[in-house]
Every structure is written in structure tokens, then in C-alpha cells.
Design a protein around this motif. Structure first.
Motif, PDB file in Angstrom:
ATOM      1  N   ASN A   1     -43.829  39.476   7.454  1.00  0.00           N
ATOM      2  CA  ASN A   1     -44.030  39.818   6.043  1.00  0.00           C
ATOM      3  C   ASN A   1     -42.861  40.651   5.505  1.00  0.00           C
ATOM      4  O   ASN A   1     -42.440  40.466   4.364  1.00  0.00           O
ATOM      5  CB  ASN A   1     -45.344  40.566   5.844  1.00  0.00           C
TER       6      ASN A   1
ATOM      7  N   GLY B   1     -37.611  47.452   6.815  1.00  0.00           N
ATOM      8  CA  GLY B   1     -36.841  46.902   7.933  1.00  0.00           C
ATOM      9  C   GLY B   1     -35.940  47.947   8.560  1.00  0.00           C
ATOM     10  O   GLY B   1     -35.822  48.039   9.780  1.00  0.00           O
TER      11      GLY B   1
ATOM     12  N   MET C   1     -34.450  29.402   5.916  1.00  0.00           N
ATOM     13  CA  MET C   1     -35.319  30.547   6.189  1.00  0.00           C
ATOM     14  C   MET C   1     -36.786  30.127   6.119  1.00  0.00           C
ATOM     15  O   MET C   1     -37.585  30.508   6.973  1.00  0.00           O
ATOM     16  CB  MET C   1     -35.044  31.674   5.194  1.00  0.00           C
ATOM     17  N   ASN C   2     -37.139  29.317   5.124  1.00  0.00           N
ATOM     18  CA  ASN C   2     -38.514  28.843   4.995  1.00  0.00           C
ATOM     19  C   ASN C   2     -38.928  28.035   6.226  1.00  0.00           C
ATOM     20  O   ASN C   2     -40.039  28.194   6.730  1.00  0.00           O
ATOM     21  CB  ASN C   2     -38.686  27.991   3.730  1.00  0.00           C
TER      22      ASN C   2
ATOM     23  N   ASN D   1     -34.601  29.941   0.280  1.00  0.00           N
ATOM     24  CA  ASN D   1     -33.682  29.463   1.296  1.00  0.00           C
ATOM     25  C   ASN D   1     -34.426  28.474   2.196  1.00  0.00           C
ATOM     26  O   ASN D   1     -35.306  28.876   2.965  1.00  0.00           O
ATOM     27  CB  ASN D   1     -33.162  30.657   2.100  1.00  0.00           C
TER      28      ASN D   1
ATOM     29  N   MET E   1     -38.980  33.186  -1.619  1.00  0.00           N
ATOM     30  CA  MET E   1     -37.767  32.938  -0.857  1.00  0.00           C
ATOM     31  C   MET E   1     -37.371  31.488  -1.068  1.00  0.00           C
ATOM     32  O   MET E   1     -38.147  30.590  -0.807  1.00  0.00           O
ATOM     33  CB  MET E   1     -38.066  33.237   0.619  1.00  0.00           C
TER      34      MET E   1
ATOM     35  N   ILE F   1     -39.763  40.496   6.500  1.00  0.00           N
ATOM     36  CA  ILE F   1     -38.644  39.569   6.316  1.00  0.00           C
ATOM     37  C   ILE F   1     -38.873  38.714   5.069  1.00  0.00           C
ATOM     38  O   ILE F   1     -37.977  38.567   4.233  1.00  0.00           O
ATOM     39  CB  ILE F   1     -38.462  38.684   7.568  1.00  0.00           C
ATOM     40  N   GLN F   2     -40.077  38.149   4.937  1.00  0.00           N
ATOM     41  CA  GLN F   2     -40.367  37.288   3.794  1.00  0.00           C
ATOM     42  C   GLN F   2     -40.253  38.038   2.468  1.00  0.00           C
ATOM     43  O   GLN F   2     -39.811  37.465   1.475  1.00  0.00           O
ATOM     44  CB  GLN F   2     -41.772  36.693   3.911  1.00  0.00           C
ATOM     45  N   ASN F   3     -40.648  39.291   2.455  1.00  0.00           N
ATOM     46  CA  ASN F   3     -40.611  40.075   1.228  1.00  0.00           C
ATOM     47  C   ASN F   3     -39.260  40.753   1.010  1.00  0.00           C
ATOM     48  O   ASN F   3     -39.082  41.478   0.040  1.00  0.00           O
ATOM     49  CB  ASN F   3     -41.724  41.122   1.224  1.00  0.00           C
ATOM     50  N   ASN F   4     -38.334  40.526   1.948  1.00  0.00           N
ATOM     51  CA  ASN F   4     -36.997  41.107   1.855  1.00  0.00           C
ATOM     52  C   ASN F   4     -37.073  42.626   1.673  1.00  0.00           C
ATOM     53  O   ASN F   4     -36.368  43.204   0.859  1.00  0.00           O
ATOM     54  CB  ASN F   4     -36.200  40.447   0.719  1.00  0.00           C
ATOM     55  N   ASP F   5     -37.959  43.258   2.453  1.00  0.00           N
ATOM     56  CA  ASP F   5     -38.194  44.695   2.354  1.00  0.00           C
ATOM     57  C   ASP F   5     -37.187  45.443   3.235  1.00  0.00           C
ATOM     58  O   ASP F   5     -37.473  45.801   4.380  1.00  0.00           O
ATOM     59  CB  ASP F   5     -39.635  45.010   2.782  1.00  0.00           C
ATOM     60  N   ALA F   6     -36.022  45.677   2.670  1.00  0.00           N
ATOM     61  CA  ALA F   6     -34.935  46.306   3.423  1.00  0.00           C
ATOM     62  C   ALA F   6     -35.290  47.717   3.865  1.00  0.00           C
ATOM     63  O   ALA F   6     -34.934  48.132   4.975  1.00  0.00           O
ATOM     64  CB  ALA F   6     -33.662  46.314   2.587  1.00  0.00           C
TER      65      ALA F   6
END
Length: 69
Positions: free
Chosen positions: A30, A40, A6-7, A3, A1, A32-37
Motif C-alpha cells: 500500500n 517509506g 508497476m501495475n 505505470n 498509478m 508503494i502503491q500510494n507513493n507514500d515517500a
């Protein structure tokens, strides 16, 4: 990530002992960090089902809460 905001937010959240000691919260971080839509969306739908609201109702409530049009 990549951003920086965000970090920073993730780093601050992870410093919170309530988050550090909560496996479910760590799983959410995790996701959110992995952008696992996909994961989510599964969690969001589970919350909607738990509270008995539709996806559209939940979105409308969130927009109202945050003052968005």
C-alpha cells in the motif's frame, strides 16, 4: 498509478499467498502503491537502525547488490 510495469508487478506480488496472508507485506504494498515517500523513508530508517547501518551505508550496499555505480 499509471505505470503499466508497476501495475503488473504489484498484481503479481499480490497474487503471492505469502503476501496475501501477511498484513505487514500488505502495508508495504500500500505504501508503494500510494507513493507514500514519508512512510517509506520511516520504514527504511527503521531497517537501517535494526541492522546498525547508516542511510549512506545502506544505499552503498544496495547499489553494490544491484551492480549500480
Amino acid at each position: 498509478m499509471n505505470n503499466p510495469l508497476m501495475n503488473f508487478a504489484i498484481a503479481m506480488i499480490n497474487k503471492n499467498p505469502a503476501i496475501q496472508n501477511n498484513p505487514q507485506a500488505q502495508e508495504y504494498i500500500n505504501i508503494i502503491q500510494n507513493n507514500d515517500a514519508t512512510r517509506g523513508e520511516q520504514i527504511a530508517m527503521n531497517l537501517c537502525n535494526t541492522y546498525g547501518v547508516t542511510k549512506e551505508q545502506a544505499i552503498a550496499q544496495a547499489k553494490k547488490y544491484f551492480g549500480l555505480p
